[in-house]
Scaffold this motif. Structure first.
Motif, PDB file in Angstrom:
ATOM      1  N   MET A   1      63.158  23.306  46.848  1.00  0.00           N
ATOM      2  CA  MET A   1      62.059  23.110  47.806  1.00  0.00           C
ATOM      3  C   MET A   1      61.884  24.397  48.622  1.00  0.00           C
ATOM      4  N   ASN A   2      60.661  24.957  48.595  1.00  0.00           N
ATOM      5  CA  ASN A   2      60.456  26.186  49.362  1.00  0.00           C
ATOM      6  C   ASN A   2      60.209  25.863  50.838  1.00  0.00           C
ATOM      7  N   LEU A   3      60.074  26.906  51.629  1.00  0.00           N
ATOM      8  CA  LEU A   3      59.941  26.757  53.075  1.00  0.00           C
ATOM      9  C   LEU A   3      58.780  25.854  53.456  1.00  0.00           C
ATOM     10  N   PHE A   4      57.628  26.048  52.826  1.00  0.00           N
ATOM     11  CA  PHE A   4      56.422  25.321  53.220  1.00  0.00           C
ATOM     12  C   PHE A   4      56.486  23.857  52.764  1.00  0.00           C
ATOM     13  N   GLU A   5      57.115  23.614  51.631  1.00  0.00           N
ATOM     14  CA  GLU A   5      57.327  22.238  51.181  1.00  0.00           C
ATOM     15  C   GLU A   5      58.284  21.513  52.126  1.00  0.00           C
ATOM     16  N   LEU A   6      59.284  22.241  52.624  1.00  0.00           N
ATOM     17  CA  LEU A   6      60.240  21.657  53.557  1.00  0.00           C
ATOM     18  C   LEU A   6      59.558  21.291  54.873  1.00  0.00           C
ATOM     19  N   LEU A   7      58.705  22.180  55.369  1.00  0.00           N
ATOM     20  CA  LEU A   7      57.969  21.903  56.610  1.00  0.00           C
ATOM     21  C   LEU A   7      57.100  20.653  56.459  1.00  0.00           C
ATOM     22  N   LEU A 245      65.270  24.551  62.213  1.00  0.00           N
ATOM     23  CA  LEU A 245      65.627  25.951  62.007  1.00  0.00           C
ATOM     24  C   LEU A 245      66.910  26.066  61.195  1.00  0.00           C
ATOM     25  N   ASP A 246      67.870  25.219  61.495  1.00  0.00           N
ATOM     26  CA  ASP A 246      69.127  25.208  60.737  1.00  0.00           C
ATOM     27  C   ASP A 246      68.903  24.774  59.294  1.00  0.00           C
ATOM     28  N   LEU A 247      68.062  23.775  59.100  1.00  0.00           N
ATOM     29  CA  LEU A 247      67.762  23.303  57.745  1.00  0.00           C
ATOM     30  C   LEU A 247      67.109  24.395  56.907  1.00  0.00           C
ATOM     31  N   ILE A 248      66.207  25.134  57.520  1.00  0.00           N
ATOM     32  CA  ILE A 248      65.520  26.215  56.826  1.00  0.00           C
ATOM     33  C   ILE A 248      66.521  27.294  56.400  1.00  0.00           C
ATOM     34  N   LYS A 249      67.424  27.627  57.304  1.00  0.00           N
ATOM     35  CA  LYS A 249      68.410  28.654  57.007  1.00  0.00           C
ATOM     36  C   LYS A 249      69.346  28.205  55.883  1.00  0.00           C
ATOM     37  N   LYS A 250      69.674  26.934  55.845  1.00  0.00           N
ATOM     38  CA  LYS A 250      70.536  26.388  54.793  1.00  0.00           C
ATOM     39  C   LYS A 250      69.796  26.273  53.466  1.00  0.00           C
ATOM     40  N   ASN A 251      68.462  26.232  53.555  1.00  0.00           N
ATOM     41  CA  ASN A 251      67.635  26.013  52.359  1.00  0.00           C
ATOM     42  C   ASN A 251      67.265  27.311  51.657  1.00  0.00           C
TER      43      ASN A 251
END
Length: 252
Positions: A1-7, A245-251
């Motif tokens: 899952m990329n950043l924008f899909e995660l958001l 923010l933490d989830l994004i960094k882990k992703n």
């Protein structure tokens, strides 16, 4: 899952496109799309907010076309009175109420028609009474162009949509939608490249004041291809929570 899909996956509950005036307009008038085969696929745009906006641009153009043609039908009465200038004044007053797109200082009311035909519809309507232009009322499909290809992302910066322009890199344009709290990055072909959903479900009290002022630095980082700066700017401006923010960094 990329950043924008995660958001998008972690978005906070919000007012969806289906609860907007745009969606109501789309559902009421989407049958009009059947008049132009190349855009009939937009009929099934429920669940795709950007395609609903694209569909509404075409629908609005069709309704504008019908409105102008209805005015032209009344021209006979003015001709009998030998008062064509009064007709032109009447048409001009009617155009004031219609949505349009500005291109090179010209108002485009029918986006799926080339500029030359828009010129005739708005400034030389007498030509619509004789061939070949009189045929445009019922047989106009062959005269249609793809407005998204022709006008690109600037087409969305018009009275055809509820979007607000928030930045550009010269090729792509970023637009913000207040109702859905979403940024759309539209490419040179007038298609959606990236959708940036603001506010995640971990934010307890999202702040919606001064949105454009806060979005600007986010978009600046995005167009600078500064991924880390973009993510940090989302956080600094209150669009994502510390947990997100933490989830994004882990992703990564």
């Amino acid at each position: 899952m990329n950043l924008f899909e995660l958001l998008e996956a972690k978005q906070k509950e919000r007012k969806g496109i289906e609860n907007t005036e745009e969606f109501s307009f789309f559902m009421e008038h989407r049958h009009e799309l059947g008049k132009i085969n190349k855009f009939s696929f937009l009929y099934d745009s429920e669940g795709n907010d950007f395609n609903i906006m694209r569909a509404n641009i075409i629908i609005t153009g069709l309704l504008n076309k019908q409105t102008i043609e209805a005015e032209v039908k009344s021209l006979d009465e003015y001709q009998q009175k030998q008062d064509v200038p009064a007709f032109l004044d009447s048409l001009k007053e009617r155009l004031v109420d219609l949505p349009y797109f500005s291109s090179n200082n010209m108002k485009i009311y029918i986006p799926f028609f080339p500029r030359a035909l828009n010129q005739i519809y708005t400034n030389e309507p007498l030509k619509l009474l004789s061939e070949p232009y009189s045929n445009l009322q019922d047989n106009f499909v062959n005269s249609c162009i793809d407005p998204f290809d022709l006008y690109g992302p600037d087409l969305f910066n018009s009275f055809f949509t509820h979007l607000v322009k928030v930045g550009t890199n010269g090729k792509e344009v970023a637009y913000f939608h207040y109702d859905t709290n979403t940024i759309y990055i539209v490419n040179a072909q007038g298609r959606l490249d990236i959708k940036i959903v603001l506010f995640d479900k971990y934010l307890k009290r999202p702040t919606t004041s001064h949105m454009l002022e806060r979005i600007t630095p986010v978009i600046d980082k995005f167009f600078a291809n500064d991924r880390e700066g973009f993510i940090q700017s989302l956080y600094d401006n209150g669009f994502i929570s510390s947990k997100m923010l933490d989830l994004i960094k882990k992703n990564k």
